[in-house]
Design an enzyme around this catalytic site. Structure first.
Site, short mmCIF file in Angstrom:
data_model
loop_
_atom_site.label_atom_id
_atom_site.label_comp_id
_atom_site.label_asym_id
_atom_site.label_seq_id
_atom_site.Cartn_x
_atom_site.Cartn_y
_atom_site.Cartn_z
N CYS A 194 36.18 52.05 48.13
CA CYS A 194 36.71 50.21 48.16
C CYS A 194 38.49 51.38 49.21
O CYS A 194 39.21 51.82 48.24
CB CYS A 194 37.15 49.83 46.70
SG CYS A 194 37.89 48.46 47.11
N CYS B 77 44.74 53.91 43.39
CA CYS B 77 44.46 54.77 42.41
C CYS B 77 44.98 55.29 41.49
O CYS B 77 45.89 56.08 41.96
CB CYS B 77 42.85 55.55 43.09
SG CYS B 77 41.94 57.07 42.69
N CYS C 287 35.14 51.59 42.87
CA CYS C 287 35.16 50.30 43.80
C CYS C 287 35.92 49.46 42.45
O CYS C 287 36.77 49.28 41.67
CB CYS C 287 34.25 49.90 44.62
SG CYS C 287 33.86 49.27 43.11
#
Length: 250
Positions: free
Chosen positions: A189, A196, A117
């Protein structure tokens, strides 16, 4: 007029449509946006949106606006509700067909799962702790954030309601795990999903669109209900995760 027992349960009528079943199958893997589901199914966006509306009306799917871009929305499946209705559908045909939960999946080897997150201060820390508690020897759990910050006291308080103490856990930057192999990476998130990094070995990428319980400010007392809601959501989702991992590696 048809007798009640000759009418298929609503769940079967709703989920039995080929496109709706495909949508449920995709959402069982990861929360998705409409445009992603359009690509995955190869169907028109208007048709996908229509059937998502049917699934929402039936209580099998819900939708929330993306915290990264409010013009986007993520759809998620309610696995607990699906399990309940599927069990009831079996019993409606014959009492002996009522489904019972399968025992936890036994994996041939432990699967590394990384939860991500933004701050690694609440959602991903709670997810890591739930995975450690619920999955046992099935997974090796870790968590990190793109912009780490101090563990939120409400995250500690919410987890204590489940008998799990995460006091003293430290936030970590996602770069801590650069080059490390995982079987599964779960982004919690919407913002983190968009940044990512790639991990070696092509791990399964799963997204759970869960709002930041501390977003918008307010006192700890005012935001605590949001932390409790996130904890309950994670408890349910992670309860089903070992079965998902067992299917993936089995």
């Amino acid at each position: 007029m048809a007798r009640p027992e000759t009418v298929p349960p609503g769940f079967l009528r709703l989920a039995g449509h080929p496109l709706r079943w495909r949508l449920l199958s995709e959402l069982a893997r990861s929360d998705r946006q409409v445009r992603e589901l359009t690509v995955l199914t190869g169907e028109r966006q208007s048709l996908v949106s229509y059937h998502l509306g049917q699934l929402r009306a039936g209580g099998l799917v819900s939708m929330r606006r993306s915290s990264a871009d409010r013009r986007d929305a993520y759809y998620r499946i309610d696995l607990a509700r699906c399990a309940e209705l599927l069990a009831a559908a079996g019993a409606a045909l014959h009492p002996g067909l009522r489904l019972v939960p399968r025992p936890p999946a036994r994996l041939r080897e432990r699967v590394g799962v990384l939860f991500l997150c933004t701050g690694n201060s609440a959602r991903s820390q709670m997810a890591e702790a739930f995975a450690e508690r619920l999955a046992g020897d099935a997974v090796t759990a870790a968590s990190a954030g793109s912009h780490p910050k101090t563990l939120h006291p409400n995250a500690v308080r919410a987890m204590l309601e489940y008998g799990i103490d995460i006091t003293g856990r430290q936030a970590k930057h996602v770069s801590t795990f650069a080059g490390q192999r995982f079987g599964c990476v779960v982004s919690l998130c919407d913002r983190v999903r968009e940044v990512c990094p790639e991990f070696p070995g092509h791990p399964e990428m799963i997204h759970w669109s869960i709002p930041d319980p501390g977003h918008g400010g307010g006192s700890d007392a005012e935001t605590y209900p949001a932390f409790r809601a996130v904890a309950a959501d994670l408890r349910t989702r992670i309860g089903y995760l070992p079965g998902r991992l067992g299917h993936a590696v089995g």
